[in-house]
Design a protein around this motif. Structure first.
Motif, PDB file in Angstrom:
ATOM      1  N   PRO A 627       0.685  -1.257  -0.075  1.00  0.00           N
ATOM      2  CA  PRO A 627      -0.112   0.125  -0.216  1.00  0.00           C
ATOM      3  C   PRO A 627       0.916   1.129   0.071  1.00  0.00           C
ATOM      4  O   PRO A 627       1.853   1.436   0.979  1.00  0.00           O
ATOM      5  N   PRO A 629      -0.185   4.948  -0.366  1.00  0.00           N
ATOM      6  CA  PRO A 629      -1.346   5.942  -0.474  1.00  0.00           C
ATOM      7  C   PRO A 629      -0.965   7.233  -1.324  1.00  0.00           C
ATOM      8  O   PRO A 629       0.175   7.847  -1.418  1.00  0.00           O
ATOM      9  N   ASP A 643      -2.180   4.316  -4.891  1.00  0.00           N
ATOM     10  CA  ASP A 643      -2.406   3.876  -3.659  1.00  0.00           C
ATOM     11  C   ASP A 643      -1.915   2.445  -3.328  1.00  0.00           C
ATOM     12  O   ASP A 643      -1.725   1.881  -2.302  1.00  0.00           O
TER      13      ASP A 643
END
Length: 659
Positions: A627, A629, A643
């Motif tokens: 992950p 962001p 993301d």
């Protein structure tokens, strides 16, 4: 002072040791073609060429090197020119046997290998200076020259007569008087008092154990004597080429060089990095070496002088690097601050002791997997150069304290445990930080520590008064310290401090009395509430019940404190198992305000920030999703990442925030 930036000129150096004298000159043209195809922009030349350059005493055969230097310049490839002084020609040992080192038993270490020079030999130093002077005079103005490489992997101990004379001279400079030396060495023990400087020898083979402080000083002397050799050659080339940077390659965790002292004498800090490809924690060991070298470079860019493109030849079993691992570890070095990624060597040798040590061009040739992977690495480094070169690693808010003097003192005979290996303990603590995704730096215990949020001491058996005062002042100034066992036991002379630990440190950590050390056997574990300890334990009485954070559980130390905390100072009297050490350190780091480079990483993924870039490095074989962001651009693929990013086996991504 010149530095690596002067040599790179905004690019990442990529190449390796080139030994054209091993090959017919018609091969050189083929080498150049392949170098250009692989994106090689730098080669290190002449490391082991002394016999080619000076085949007989005083002779000079520079013709082949002239042609090689011109060829490299014509093809846009810079040359890191080495002084060849690591391996004297056979004639030197034959004509001047005093230039050959001797071991602890007085046996001569003969020519026929390498590093066969006595560092204190006046004859060796004279010949070394002469060949260095002539190289610098001839090639100092050559347009291909980008850097000087002095000697190679300084690693020579010598117990011979000239070394003995130099050792006595070094001791006179350190102590001034025999009374001061006798006091420092504790010669009242075993009737070792000296009445004349001429009676002092290097710690040669003795009937029983040598004087520990004599051994400690001999290691200090050896580091300094080798550094004298380096500085003499450095000064020669610097006089001819004041704007050309100078380096010499460190071997990480080699006892013979105090790298903190050496790094201050180099324009560029460089290292040889050879993690074992079969080691499941090879990536962590590489990260440790990179962090250590970056710190010795004072946080600035540094260089991988040597790594292996495939197998080495000096392990018991020499395994190749599986597909993708060479690329991953090369990118890891760049992520942790390197502005040069180089190999030993360019073309794999067909003869000699290292003919099975890999090269960028292996015995399989240009169609082989090794060269094809090298080409990919070269292309990717070219893509990264503009964004990466001369930037710094960010977020390295933890300092791991490291000191060669503490290592030299703690690793001798007559200690409480032969199982305590200083590099292994340092690696265990660095591993815990690495697994917590905390980027670490290294520092000497006397360095200014004020820039760090957390200071970690895996183990520092020997600490000077200056270092102890430095630690106490750091904590008083709001810093957090975590110390491992067997720390602060001895002073600079390897004299055990009263109480078994310096009083200032006992007050710092909340220890009233250190009653006894309880070392553990190799496979022994000690119970601690919530985990098990390894390697070591200590019988400690806390100065206040509130300071005893985690107790031992069961056994002789049941109920006594295993972990103490007094304010911002922590003390671990055992080495927690890996699964316990990293969450403990991660929690302390978080409380100290240290943040990982990226949260919520899958196991085996390393994240490092360099400048504005985020490097993601996957040390596993299964595909994972990381992950991330926001919107980013992967500089390696040119693709947008939103993301999350997917990393396959030994995968990597270098992310730049999208506008």
């Amino acid at each position: 002072m010149p530095g690596l930036t002067d040599a790179t000129r905004g690019r990442i150096l990529f190449g390796g040791d080139y030994n054209p004298e091993q090959w017919p000159e018609e091969v050189w043209q083929e080498d150049v073609r392949l170098m250009k195809e692989a994106g090689v922009n730098s080669v290190t030349v002449g490391v082991f060429s002394w016999a080619e350059l000076e085949p007989t005493p005083g002779a000079r055969e520079f013709g082949w090197l002239d042609r090689l230097m011109d060829l490299m310049h014509e093809n846009g490839i810079g040359v890191v020119l080495a002084t060849p002084t690591a391996s004297p020609p056979p004639w030197m040992g034959r004509l001047h046997p005093e230039t050959l080192p001797r071991d602890e038993d007085g046996r001569i270490e003969w020519w026929g290998g390498r590093q066969h020079f006595a560092h204190s030999s006046a004859v060796y130093r004279r010949y070394a200076a002469a060949i260095t002077e002539d190289l610098a005079a001839r090639y100092g103005g050559h347009p291909a020259l980008t850097m000087w490489h002095i000697n190679n992997e300084y690693c020579t101990y010598d117990w011979g007569d000239e070394a003995a004379t130099a050792f006595r001279r070094w001791l006179q400079g350190r102590y001034g008087t025999l009374d001061a030396l006798n006091t420092a060495w504790g010669t009242a023990f075993w009737s070792q008092g000296y009445d004349d400087w001429e009676g002092i020898l290097p710690p040669r083979h003795a009937h029983y154990m040598n004087n520990p402080t004599q051994v400690l000083d001999f290691k200090r002397f050896t580091s300094d004597a080798l550094m004298e050799c380096f500085v003499a050659e450095r000064d020669i080339v610097a006089r001819h080429t004041p704007n050309i940077p100078v380096t010499s390659n460190f071997m990480p965790f080699w006892q013979g060089q105090d790298a903190w002292a050496w790094a201050g004498r180099e324009d560029v800090v460089s290292v040889d990095s050879y993690p074992d490809p079969r080691d499941p924690l090879g990536g962590q060991y590489g990260a440790l070496i990179h962090d250590m070298t970056r710190s010795q470079a004072r946080g600035g860019p540094w260089m991988v002088m040597e790594q292996a493109a495939g197998p080495v030849n000096w392990r018991g079993v020499n395994h190749p690097k599986p597909p993708g691992l060479n690329r991953l570890w090369s990118l890891q070095a760049v992520a942790r601050g390197a502005d040069a990624v180089c190999y030993f060597q360019w073309r794999q040798s067909r003869q000699g002791a290292e003919k099975f040590h890999s090269g960028m061009v292996s015995h399989a040739g240009e169609r082989g997997r090794t060269f094809q992977e090298v080409k990919r690495i070269g292309a990717e480094l070219a893509l990264l150069s503009e964004k990466v070169a001369d930037t710094r690693v960010t977020g390295a808010d933890v300092a791991v304290l490291l000191d060669w003097n503490a290592w030299w003192a703690s690793g001798q005979d007559g200690r409480l445990s032969g199982e305590v290996d200083y590099p292994a303990v340092v690696r265990a603590w660095h591993r815990a930080l690495w697994e917590a995704n905390v980027t670490a730096s290294f520092a000497h215990p006397e360095h200014d520590l004020s820039a760090y949020k957390l200071v970690v001491l895996p183990q520092l058996y020997l600490l000077t008064d200056t270092a102890i005062d430095n630690l106490v002042a750091y904590v008083r100034g709001g810093g957090t310290v975590v110390s491992g066992f067997l720390t602060g036991v001895a002073d600079q002379d390897d004299r055990v401090r009263q109480g078994g630990m310096d009083e200032r440190l006992r007050k710092l950590f909340g220890i009233r009395t250190l009653h006894e050390w309880w070392p553990l056997d190799a496979d022994e574990k000690v119970g601690v509430e919530g985990f098990r300890g390894t390697l070591w334990s200590e019988e400690i009485e806390a100065a206040d019940e509130a300071y005893a954070v985690i107790p031992y559980k069961g056994g002789e130390l049941d109920g006594l404190p295993a972990v103490l905390r007094k304010g911002r100072a922590w003390y671990l009297s055992t080495l927690p198992e890996p699964a316990a050490l990293w969450p403990l350190l991660a929690g302390i780091a978080e409380d100290a305000g240290v943040r990982p480079a990226l949260d919520h990483l899958p196991a085996g993924v390393e994240a490092v920030r360099r400048g504005e870039l985020l490097f993601l490095l996957h040390h596993g074989r299964d595909t994972v999703t990381v992950p991330v962001p926001g919107r980013h651009r992967d500089l390696l693929t040119g693709e947008d990442v939103v993301d999350a990013v997917e990393l396959g086996r030994y995968g990597a991504a270098v992310l730049e925030a999208a506008p």
